[in-house]
Design a protein around this motif. Structure first.
Motif, PDB file in Angstrom:
ATOM      1  N   VAL A  77      55.416  30.337   1.296  1.00 53.23           N
ATOM      2  CA  VAL A  77      56.194  29.800   0.173  1.00 53.23           C
ATOM      3  C   VAL A  77      57.372  28.984   0.725  1.00 53.23           C
ATOM      4  CG1 VAL A  77      55.572  31.721  -1.336  1.00 53.23           C
ATOM      5  CG2 VAL A  77      57.690  31.849   0.005  1.00 53.23           C
TER       6      VAL A  77
ATOM      7  N   ASP B 102      61.524  29.568  -3.097  1.00 51.86           N
ATOM      8  CA  ASP B 102      60.753  30.624  -3.780  1.00 51.86           C
ATOM      9  C   ASP B 102      60.908  31.994  -3.125  1.00 51.86           C
ATOM     10  OD1 ASP B 102      59.692  28.859  -5.678  1.00 51.86           O
ATOM     11  OD2 ASP B 102      58.089  28.238  -4.299  1.00 51.86           O
TER      12      ASP B 102
ATOM     13  N   THR C   5      59.749  35.698  -4.611  1.00 54.65           N
ATOM     14  CA  THR C   5      58.629  36.308  -3.896  1.00 54.65           C
ATOM     15  C   THR C   5      58.982  37.714  -3.428  1.00 54.65           C
ATOM     16  OG1 THR C   5      57.928  34.123  -3.143  1.00 54.65           O
ATOM     17  CG2 THR C   5      57.016  36.003  -1.977  1.00 54.65           C
TER      18      THR C   5
END
Length: 571
Positions: A89, A93, A97
């Motif tokens: 990612v 993010d 996450t």
């Protein structure tokens, strides 16, 4: 706060022994010069510390969030693939996450009955195409490393979409199963990585790696203990099987074969010697026990048994029942005297090992097998060390089942001393017991010859109507259950029924937690070192790779039997 590229938040600047094994093993590897990804342990960190970690990475880096539970990566159970880890990612993010990883793993911990909070680490993602899994040693060969690799990603490798290779780790030894020609340049760096890991860790290694084209180097992603030895890699052809001559008889892969597991030449030779030395003790109880000819070892280490010869060995003589009853009190007294004079801290002694084995065989017959417990993995294999734990013996007991259990513990305790004695010279497991006692050495030529034969799975010689298209990568035993067929794993969102025999094109890692509850698995594509295969071996679940033309005649819900060779039939 920092050791190499592995970072600790200030609140967790503690002794490494208190940290997750997944994390500390990487730290140990990095300390000896092995390249690992930049990694941050996430317990107790705040957004500012995460941002500081990001700034230490390359500007265009992507990241992954990985589980690092203390239950993972032990010597007994890996929990490979059981916990959620993210795909790559962007830095934007990461926070979302981490939250998702916490929620996912909280749920999975609850399902597994593990009373822990989710433990996570953040890693800089290594961009790559080539990656794989490396097991060292391979089988009972200390000088070879087994690799399953993919030219797509390491994720493909752990899912079993791989090609195999077996590389030499010692000068003068050829690699029996080479990497693909275009990847031959990786053999030397993989050999160096394996040697570094062997010098750093004192356990059989299961490691994940990738090749970074940017850095032009192998990067170690994970290292943990092997929980089971990986045996034969290829299925023996009909021609190879015909060339392997068995003694006369109806040789079969039996429950005894399964209990013993695959054995090195030294382990099997020692076992036969112990049986020979126990014959007089068994004969005193009225058993015939004349010839230890009911077991034979195949080139891959599989043990086949001739049931009629085994029955003959344990058959009572004409007055056997009388002698068994008459001698039992005398044997009980002998065994209790043995317990009263135990000296467990002595060096290994074959005489002591043989005595424990004889007494154990006597107690096992007089208890009619009561008190028998399942063996730990590779209990009889001298190449595979266990923890040396002092057995507890109750010298006041009169129960044969308790005596049976105590004597088995004493036998394996003494056997473990021999395993530790062998540890500095592991290649000696390729000798016979007689040659080992004579201090003979093993030449490179002998190693190569034995290894070239051990590449192939010959155990199905003892299975009627063996299907040579199927390769066993899990437990070797027969299973029955209702068939459950998944045609498109990527679209499958349901639960797999417990007790099923699963058929799928490949094994999706999201199903790994279900493996202990399955009765069997057949996939068309898979590898020995995939997460699913590792867990199947740990869970004693039969697992086959290959395609059967006749599978189309079965449908989900059919009650079927899965044979030792991977053949399905209606129950």
């Amino acid at each position: 706060m920092k050791q190499g590229s592995l970072s600790f938040p200030p609140s967790l600047n503690k002794l490494m022994i208190q940290l997750s094994k997944k994390y500390t093993y990487l730290a140990q590897a990095e300390k000896v010069g092995i390249i690992t990804p930049k990694t941050l342990r996430l317990d107790g960190v705040d957004d500012e510390e995460i941002q500081q970690f990001i700034t230490r990475c390359d500007a265009d880096s992507r990241f992954i969030v990985r589980s690092m539970q203390s239950a993972e990566d032990t010597h007994q159970q890996s929990y490979a693939g059981h916990f959620w880890s993210s795909s790559a990612v962007s830095s934007d993010d990461i926070i979302a996450t981490i939250a998702h990883a916490n929620a996912e793993n909280q749920q999975r911990l609850a399902q597994l009955g593990i009373s822990e909070s989710p433990q996570l680490m953040l890693q800089e993602y290594i961009e790559h195409h080539i990656g794989g899994v490396l097991f060292s040693p391979w089988s009972f060969f200390a000088d070879y490393g087994f690799i399953e690799y993919s030219t797509h990603s390491v994720q493909a490798a752990v899912e079993g979409k791989t090609s195999p290779a077996l590389i030499s780790l010692k000068e003068g030894l050829a690699s029996p199963l080479a990497l693909a020609e275009e990847l031959a340049f990786l053999e030397t760096p993989l050999r160096v990585l394996t040697q570094q890991l062997q010098n750093t860790f004192n356990f059989p290694l299961d490691s994940e790696w990738v090749y970074s084209e940017t850095k032009q180097a192998i990067i170690l992603l994970q290292v943990r203990p092997q929980t089971r030895l990986v045996g034969a890699l290829l299925t023996a052809s009909p021609t190879q099987k015909q060339q392997l001559k068995l003694p006369t008889g109806d040789w079969q892969y039996t429950a005894l074969s399964e209990s013993l597991g695959k054995l090195s030449p030294l382990s099997f030779s020692l076992l036969k010697q112990l049986y020979n030395d126990a014959k007089a003790s068994l004969q005193s109880l009225g058993y015939q026990a004349k010839h230890v000819d009911f077991m034979t070892r195949l080139a891959d280490g599989s043990i086949l048994v001739e049931p009629q010869l085994e029955k003959k060995f344990y058959r009572l003589s004409k007055f056997g029942g009388f002698w068994k009853s008459f001698k039992a009190p005398q044997w009980q007294q002998k065994i209790k005297q043995c317990f009263a004079t135990l000296e467990l801290d002595n060096d290994f002694s074959y005489m002591q090992l043989a005595q424990y084995f004889q007494y154990w065989m006597v107690a096992n017959t007089l208890s009619n097998g009561q008190g028998r417990e399942e063996n730990t993995a590779h209990a009889y294999e001298l190449f595979w060390q266990q923890t040396l734990t002092l057995p507890t013996v109750n010298i006041s007991t009169h129960s044969w089942d308790v005596l049976n259990r105590h004597l088995k513990q004493l036998f394996f305790f003494e056997l473990e001393k021999l395993k530790q004695q062998l540890a500095p010279t592991p290649e000696k497991v390729l000798l016979s017991w007689q040659d080992y006692q004579s201090n003979k050495i093993v030449s490179n030529e002998q190693v190569q010859q034995i290894a070239s034969m051990a590449l192939y799975d010959y155990s199905l010689l003892g299975v009627a109507s063996a299907n040579t298209e199927m390769q066993s990568i899990g437990a070797k035993k027969q299973a029955s259950g209702k068939l459950f067929i998944i045609d498109k794993p990527s679209r499958f969102q349901q639960n797999i029924p417990e007790g099923s025999i699963l058929i799928a094109p490949y094994f999706d890692n999201q199903w790994v937690q279900m493996i202990p509850k399955l009765n069997g698995i057949i996939v068309f594509q898979g590898g020995h070192l995939s997460h699913s295969a590792i867990v199947a071996r740990e869970s004693d679940v039969p697992y086959f790779v290959g395609k059967q033309e006749e599978i189309s005649k079965f449908q989900s819900g059919d009650l079927v039997t899965l044979s030792l060779s991977g053949v399905l039939s209606l129950s």
